[in-house]
Design an enzyme around this catalytic site. Structure first.
Site, mmCIF file in Angstrom:
data_model
loop_
_atom_site.group_PDB
_atom_site.id
_atom_site.type_symbol
_atom_site.label_atom_id
_atom_site.label_comp_id
_atom_site.label_asym_id
_atom_site.label_seq_id
_atom_site.Cartn_x
_atom_site.Cartn_y
_atom_site.Cartn_z
ATOM 1 N N GLN A 71 85.040 55.253 24.958
ATOM 2 C CA GLN A 71 83.796 56.004 24.973
ATOM 3 C C GLN A 71 82.804 55.212 25.820
ATOM 4 O O GLN A 71 82.732 53.988 25.715
ATOM 5 C CB GLN A 71 83.273 56.194 23.554
ATOM 6 C CG GLN A 71 84.191 57.027 22.674
ATOM 7 C CD GLN A 71 84.409 58.431 23.199
ATOM 8 O OE1 GLN A 71 83.550 59.008 23.871
ATOM 9 N NE2 GLN A 71 85.575 58.995 22.907
ATOM 10 N N PHE A 79 95.885 62.587 20.475
ATOM 11 C CA PHE A 79 95.239 62.064 21.689
ATOM 12 C C PHE A 79 94.347 60.885 21.266
ATOM 13 O O PHE A 79 93.174 60.799 21.630
ATOM 14 C CB PHE A 79 94.414 63.140 22.396
ATOM 15 C CG PHE A 79 95.165 64.418 22.664
ATOM 16 C CD1 PHE A 79 95.976 64.548 23.779
ATOM 17 C CD2 PHE A 79 95.071 65.481 21.795
ATOM 18 C CE1 PHE A 79 96.673 65.728 24.019
ATOM 19 C CE2 PHE A 79 95.754 66.668 22.024
ATOM 20 C CZ PHE A 79 96.562 66.794 23.145
ATOM 21 N N CYS A 112 65.082 56.726 38.934
ATOM 22 C CA CYS A 112 66.007 56.074 39.872
ATOM 23 C C CYS A 112 65.781 56.578 41.288
ATOM 24 O O CYS A 112 65.616 57.780 41.513
ATOM 25 C CB CYS A 112 67.456 56.327 39.447
ATOM 26 S SG CYS A 112 68.686 55.586 40.555
ATOM 27 N N CYS A 142 85.046 66.690 25.426
ATOM 28 C CA CYS A 142 84.135 66.271 26.487
ATOM 29 C C CYS A 142 83.982 67.367 27.530
ATOM 30 O O CYS A 142 83.449 67.124 28.612
ATOM 31 C CB CYS A 142 84.641 64.983 27.142
ATOM 32 S SG CYS A 142 86.270 65.129 27.914
#
Length: 406
Positions: A239, A266, A53, A358
């Site tokens: 997700q 959660f 990129c 996460c």
């Protein structure tokens, strides 16, 4: 001329580290570094590849696009090992790595300065916006909207004003939420509704001081989770990739095993609760009202044995007595982790606890709390669905001492 130094590992934020502890951004393990004062020159080694990129390294989304996939997987494992220390189990599944151009949701920022509308992600470590001309992580369908959104917001955003853009690619089409964009006058509303029609959006909403207002809903955005279709509220937490979700769901199902009574804390929209409800009775809890409502409606329509409960688990974690009926428990908290709930779990009798995280740092803290309470961390499933970022996710199975793992 200074002697060459070698990069021996990658730091938590993706910088290369030399043997004497110097940090070099954009370096891979095995690179040779020549220092001239604070200036570092990188001589690429066998684990160094050319980023694909044009925005690397300015864009903050892909700190590790310059390393091989094998080295990236090694970084994920090393990140977890350094956080867990002696708790790190021997049983670690291969890293599940999401492919390029697979991100199905994204939050971007826009600002108009000097008559130009900049739209993209923040640059690394700053609030400066990188005006996206290329993105190797977004789904092509989402990236195709960047140019049209730039043109739309150039007319809708005043000089010096900023706006937020949340994109979600659902099964019914793309869902767009715009923040800080006016939709009061007829011409403002028509500009937005015409944009939604021209690009066949499933839904377009705006968020302002009075909350979220849906201007167009041609089709209800939805996703299928565990065989049940779930209607999505605006800007839902999902997700980020379909492949990453599949890896997480498979790991959670394996970790839970044949448990008949399962709690999902959660739970969000039911990423884990709905698949688990195929073979277990599930109680799913979350503080997000719209997500719980969507999950409850989906479970009813699907005829699943699932009770969706609105509860703030940070303020009111389940107590050891409330946890007693469950054969297994899954918890997937935000980045802050679940310290209070972990302390209650450490005093409970739940045979199997499955943590989804996460954030390795808060996961490590919660893992130590469970270990001190008598749980054994016996398996990890690492997942890297934010490809090329330093963002690491993991599923972990903790078993009560004396309980045989599934």
């Amino acid at each position: 001329m200074s002697a060459l130094q070698t990069i021996v590992r990658l730091a938590a934020r993706g910088d290369g580290i030399t043997a004497d502890g110097r940090y070099v951004m954009g370096a891979a393990v095995g690179d040779q570094i020549r220092f001239d004062g604070e200036q570092a020159t990188i001589l690429p080694g066998p684990n160094h590849v050319v980023p694909v990129c044009r925005h690397v390294p300015e864009c903050g989304g892909c700190q590790l696009q310059h390393v091989t996939d094998a080295d990236y997987a090694a970084f994920v494992i090393d990140r977890l090992a350094r956080v867990l220390g002696p708790l790190m189990p021997e049983d670690v599944a291969p890293v599940a790595l999401s492919p390029p151009r697979s991100r199905r949701r994204a939050s971007l920022r826009a600002v108009r300065r000097g008559g130009k509308l900049l739209l993209g992600f923040n640059s690394e470590g700053s609030h400066r916006i990188i005006d996206l001309q290329q993105c190797e992580v977004l789904r092509p369908k989402l990236f195709a909207l960047i140019g049209p959104l730039r043109a739309l917001l150039h007319k809708a955003v005043a000089e010096g004003q900023g706006a937020g853009i949340t994109l979600t690619d659902s099964e019914a089409g793309v869902d767009v939420l715009l923040a800080n964009v006016r939709a009061e006058r007829l011409d403002e509303i028509e500009r937005l509704t015409d944009f939604a029609a021209a690009h066949d959006l499933a839904r377009l909403s705006v968020e302002g001081p009075d909350g979220v207002q849906t201007l167009v809903e041609a089709r209800l955005p939805c996703l299928t989770m565990g065989g049940v279709r779930v209607g999505l509220p605006p800007a839902p937490f999902l997700q980020p990739t379909e492949e990453g979700e599949a890896a997480l769901v498979a790991a959670v199902a394996e970790a839970v095993g044949g448990a008949g009574q399962v709690a999902d804390l959660f739970c969000g929209l039911g990423t884990f609760a709905l698949p688990l409800s195929r073979r277990a009775r599930v109680q799913a809890l979350d503080a997000a009202g719209p997500a719980i409502a969507a999950l409850a409606a989906a479970a009813r329509l699907g005829g699943r044995p699932l009770a969706a409960v609105h509860r703030d688990l940070f303020r009111r974690p389940l107590t050891p007595a409330e946890l007693a009926p469950f054969d297994a428990l899954v918890f997937d908290p935000p980045r802050a982790g679940a310290e209070a709930q972990s302390r209650a779990l450490a005093q409970s009798s739940v045979p199997v606890v499955v943590a989804v995280s996460c954030n390795p740092s808060t996961f490590g803290r919660d893992a130590r709390i469970l270990a001190e309470g008598g749980y054994r961390l016996d398996r990890l499933w690492p997942v890297a669905q934010f490809r090329w970022s330093s963002h690491v996710e993991v599923v972990a199975r903790f078993s009560r001492q004396g309980h045989s793992s599934p």
